[in-house]
Design an enzyme around this catalytic site. Sequence first.
Site, mmCIF file in Angstrom:
data_model
loop_
_atom_site.group_PDB
_atom_site.id
_atom_site.type_symbol
_atom_site.label_atom_id
_atom_site.label_comp_id
_atom_site.label_asym_id
_atom_site.label_seq_id
_atom_site.Cartn_x
_atom_site.Cartn_y
_atom_site.Cartn_z
ATOM 1 N N GLU A 113 -6.450 -5.067 3.972
ATOM 2 C CA GLU A 113 -6.529 -6.344 3.238
ATOM 3 C C GLU A 113 -7.768 -6.387 2.346
ATOM 4 O O GLU A 113 -8.410 -7.404 2.198
ATOM 5 C CB GLU A 113 -6.569 -7.546 4.201
ATOM 6 C CG GLU A 113 -5.555 -7.496 5.319
ATOM 7 C CD GLU A 113 -4.155 -7.836 4.868
ATOM 8 O OE1 GLU A 113 -4.000 -8.299 3.729
ATOM 9 O OE2 GLU A 113 -3.217 -7.593 5.645
ATOM 10 N N THR A 156 0.828 -1.208 0.000
ATOM 11 C CA THR A 156 0.000 0.000 0.000
ATOM 12 C C THR A 156 0.865 1.262 0.000
ATOM 13 O O THR A 156 1.902 1.318 0.659
ATOM 14 C CB THR A 156 -0.903 -0.008 1.245
ATOM 15 O OG1 THR A 156 -1.794 -1.109 1.142
ATOM 16 C CG2 THR A 156 -1.706 1.282 1.367
ATOM 17 N N GLU A 157 0.420 2.270 -0.739
ATOM 18 C CA GLU A 157 1.113 3.556 -0.776
ATOM 19 C C GLU A 157 0.152 4.653 -0.327
ATOM 20 O O GLU A 157 -1.058 4.444 -0.293
ATOM 21 C CB GLU A 157 1.634 3.827 -2.195
ATOM 22 C CG GLU A 157 2.631 2.764 -2.618
ATOM 23 C CD GLU A 157 3.361 3.093 -3.914
ATOM 24 O OE1 GLU A 157 3.022 4.119 -4.557
ATOM 25 O OE2 GLU A 157 4.266 2.327 -4.270
#
Lengths: 263, 395
Positions: free
Chosen positions: B374, B139-140
């Site tokens: 998630e 994730t960013e």
Amino acid sequence: MNIVVCVKYVPDAQSDRSFNEADNTTDREGVEGLLSELDEYAVEEALKIAEAGEGEVTVVTVGPEQAVNAVKKALQMGAHKAVHVSDEAIHGSDAAATSLILAEAVKKAAGDGTPDLVITGMSSTDGVMGVVPAMLAERLGLPQVTYASELTLHGDKVSIRRDGDAASETIESTLPALVSVTDQINEPRYPSFKGIMAAKKKPVETWSLADLGVDAGRVGLDAAWTKVTSFAKRPPREQGQLVTDEGDGGTKLAEFLSAQKFL
Amino acid sequence: MAADAQHPLDLFGIDGLLSADDRDMRDTVRAFLDAEVRPHVPGWFEAGSVPVRELAPRFGELGLLGMHLEGYGCAGTSATAYGLACAELEAVDSGIRSLVSVQGSLAMFAIHHFGSEEQKQEWLPRMAAGEAIGCFGLTEPDFGSNPAGMRTRARRDGDDWVLDGSKMWITNGSVADVAVVWARTDDSDGSTVRGFVVPTDTPGFSAPEITGKLSLRASVTAELVLEGVRLPASAMLPEARGLSGPLSCLSEARFGIVFGALGAARDALEVTIAYTQDREIFDKPLAGYQITQTKLADMTLELGKGMLLALHLGALKDAGTLRPEQVSLGKLNSCREAIAIARECRTLLGANGIALEYSPMRHANNLESVLTYEGTSEVHQLVVGQALTGLPAFR
């Protein structure tokens, strides 16, 4: 080194324990059972010794069908093999009879000889008599070294520390010997997942009295030297005394403790 | 608990559906956590910190880390056992379960599944023992549900790779020894996403901790900053090419959450049932009122249904036939119902429900994260929608 650990399957102390209405023996049906917590220390100590050098740990229990769960837990912790002595005639046995059966089982487990070391807990958590270790040592003809809070092996000797109220004693014995251990001696491990999965493949032998050559007339409720003749549930605890602190809480507390002879 | 009162999951006969091994492992995890971890959690939650380095070796001793992986010091349990362990961990706190999920299902799984033999030998035994901590960077800051848009780049320089970019919301990030970082490569054979095993002491790597969280406070969360992080060619995960690599890791972790979230709900419900039996309102226990009982019954029903679905998915995974969209069904259901249960439990606790002493509101707060990470519930709805219609509707 061959180590035999004797363990007991007991009713869970966390649950509501009672006696069997029919014959005043411990009720093992209506309650969850487990490996006596005090025996976990014995298993742990044996495993530590075995892991520090060469050694095999055999766990022995005497008890009804479900008592096999006690040795299974020990196998999950890492013991190598187990023996479960089970026979209808054993029901209601007292400490003397239990020690007789255990003695024969220990000898048979050691290949009709004597193991290098027999380890037990200091007492069961249900009967809480604490006499079986001494009786077992006597029957096996072994030195009895009881209430060990520390155990050290050197050569063919074992030494233990026994912590009393007034002093700590260091006691040394030749091997083979029987040692009972306290709950201060170690921190029993939790079975690891690998241990749980490996335990299924470990051997568990089930022996009857006949397998041990023990006369059924010498054990069981009828042969017991003592019997429970009656029992009554402990009355529920009454509500305690509430002391309101009006600036004199400490004094009132001290007065209460003094009246109860705690001070 | 009144003598004739049953546990919610006993109503469903759940234990009878478990193998003896799976049940024994669950019981061991529960006994360990009750004695060693549970008493500390409210304090960690309040302080906003958790001693990951102390906990990990204890978890490693039990075999919790990477428990359903084979070899390299991993226990090799069933997937169902892993799920049940996640439920026990999350019954204590979602942050504790997150620690184990990220270590086992994300970082270790990625190396186990996509790594070279050298990478596996170097990292997995130490990670299984809890001596080395792992994290997972996908994730960013601007790319959560759309990982394909990631900006982190891996540039070839001779034989080396040089990574630049940043990752966000990384559990265990600032305490990790190794980070599995996913980056877009500009390789001669085209642009794709590749995974890299990054020792966190590599120059140019930093992981500032994220503070000020209202959820998962008993969990370490960090940003990963990569500034010219130079890695040898051997740092790339050889067997993962494209987004399917990291997405398969996420599917592993989601499987654990299917069980885990229900663990949090179970704990909230247990606490609440006990509270309502004890708490007197007007002239009788709160549990004796119809409104209380309908709430408890509805929550128990959802908990049990969720557990039955989780165990079914566990059986499918153990049979090797579990599909990602099926994991989405479970993740969607468990998180949605668990957070509803935790919130409803809080209402039964009244004002006491906002106190740290009672777990339901802590669970509810934690589950806000679990609902989102998630794959958000909305994304999982769309995964299910695509499975039903054949039409992707993500954008």
